[in-house]
Design a protein around this motif. Structure first.
Motif, PDB file in Angstrom:
ATOM      1  N   THR A  16      51.426 -58.560  35.009  1.00 26.17           N
ATOM      2  CA  THR A  16      49.993 -58.833  35.398  1.00 26.17           C
ATOM      3  C   THR A  16      49.320 -59.140  35.412  1.00 26.17           C
ATOM      4  O   THR A  16      48.393 -59.195  37.212  1.00 26.17           O
ATOM      5  N   LEU A  19      49.866 -58.698  39.475  1.00 24.70           N
ATOM      6  CA  LEU A  19      48.645 -57.218  39.842  1.00 24.70           C
ATOM      7  C   LEU A  19      47.643 -58.245  40.555  1.00 24.70           C
ATOM      8  O   LEU A  19      47.448 -58.368  41.648  1.00 24.70           O
ATOM      9  N   LEU A  20      47.353 -59.601  39.547  1.00 30.23           N
ATOM     10  CA  LEU A  20      46.370 -60.350  39.644  1.00 30.23           C
ATOM     11  C   LEU A  20      46.295 -60.797  41.008  1.00 30.23           C
ATOM     12  O   LEU A  20      45.248 -61.193  41.771  1.00 30.23           O
ATOM     13  N   GLU A  22      48.206 -60.715  43.541  1.00 35.71           N
ATOM     14  CA  GLU A  22      48.071 -59.733  44.907  1.00 35.71           C
ATOM     15  C   GLU A  22      46.750 -59.466  44.968  1.00 35.71           C
ATOM     16  O   GLU A  22      46.146 -58.457  46.686  1.00 35.71           O
ATOM     17  N   THR A  23      45.918 -58.548  44.208  1.00 34.83           N
ATOM     18  CA  THR A  23      44.505 -58.361  43.853  1.00 34.83           C
ATOM     19  C   THR A  23      43.850 -59.286  44.781  1.00 34.83           C
ATOM     20  O   THR A  23      42.530 -59.190  46.107  1.00 34.83           O
ATOM     21  N   LEU A  24      44.146 -60.629  44.578  1.00 31.16           N
ATOM     22  CA  LEU A  24      43.168 -61.675  44.940  1.00 31.16           C
ATOM     23  C   LEU A  24      43.386 -62.074  46.406  1.00 31.16           C
ATOM     24  O   LEU A  24      42.988 -63.073  47.420  1.00 31.16           O
ATOM     25  N   GLN A  25      45.289 -61.877  46.940  1.00 25.64           N
ATOM     26  CA  GLN A  25      45.890 -62.227  48.375  1.00 25.64           C
ATOM     27  C   GLN A  25      44.435 -60.977  48.638  1.00 25.64           C
ATOM     28  O   GLN A  25      43.918 -61.483  49.769  1.00 25.64           O
ATOM     29  N   GLU A  26      44.334 -59.806  48.400  1.00 26.69           N
ATOM     30  CA  GLU A  26      44.018 -58.527  49.497  1.00 26.69           C
ATOM     31  C   GLU A  26      42.432 -59.112  49.331  1.00 26.69           C
ATOM     32  O   GLU A  26      42.030 -59.298  50.865  1.00 26.69           O
ATOM     33  N   ILE A  27      41.883 -59.181  48.427  1.00 24.23           N
ATOM     34  CA  ILE A  27      40.605 -59.512  48.585  1.00 24.23           C
ATOM     35  C   ILE A  27      39.767 -60.811  49.319  1.00 24.23           C
ATOM     36  O   ILE A  27      38.860 -60.847  50.561  1.00 24.23           O
ATOM     37  N   ARG A  30      40.319 -59.506  53.449  1.00 27.63           N
ATOM     38  CA  ARG A  30      40.216 -58.515  53.552  1.00 27.63           C
ATOM     39  C   ARG A  30      38.090 -59.318  53.617  1.00 27.63           C
ATOM     40  O   ARG A  30      37.281 -59.409  54.264  1.00 27.63           O
TER      41      ARG A  30
END
Length: 123
Positions: A16, A19-20, A22-27, A30
């Motif tokens: 978890t 995943l968090l 990775e998601t923060l890195q994507e945000i 972007r």
């Protein structure tokens, strides 16, 4: 009312967190914003006592209170007691799922139900 007898395992917690991140890195990539974070706590999850959870569940059943078993991902004080004693937890529903916040609200009926189940589980 929710009777908690289990906690998330460490593998679930680590996946978890991964995943968090990775998601923060994507945000961040972007949007062009910089996201900074600090891990304040990284306690290993603990297994709460299944016999206590069953006792709580039995008491809730006897008075027809609805409940569900849940994983608690929070670092509760109870986790520090696990090495020296059996531990169980009961969570009271909060309006709109908001807890640990000034907007948290639990009905007097839910609080009373919790108090009764807690008392009758240990007495």
């Amino acid at each position: 009312m929710e009777a908690a007898g289990l906690s998330v395992n460490n593998d679930d917690k680590e996946s978890t967190i991964k995943l968090l991140m990775e998601t923060l890195q994507e945000i961040q990539n972007r949007s062009g914003v910089t996201i900074e974070y600090e891990m304040l706590s990284n306690e290993k999850p603990v297994q709460l006592s299944s016999w206590i959870a069953k006792m709580i569940q039995s008491e809730a059943d006897s008075v027809n209170y609805s409940y569900y078993m849940m994983h608690s991902g929070a670092d509760h004080d109870a986790m520090n007691l696990v090495p020296i004693m059996d531990v169980g937890m009961i969570f009271i529903p909060s309006k709109d799922g908001i807890s640990h916040n000034i907007a948290e609200y639990s009905s007097l009926e839910d609080i009373t139900n919790d108090a009764n189940v807690s008392l009758n589980s240990i007495y």
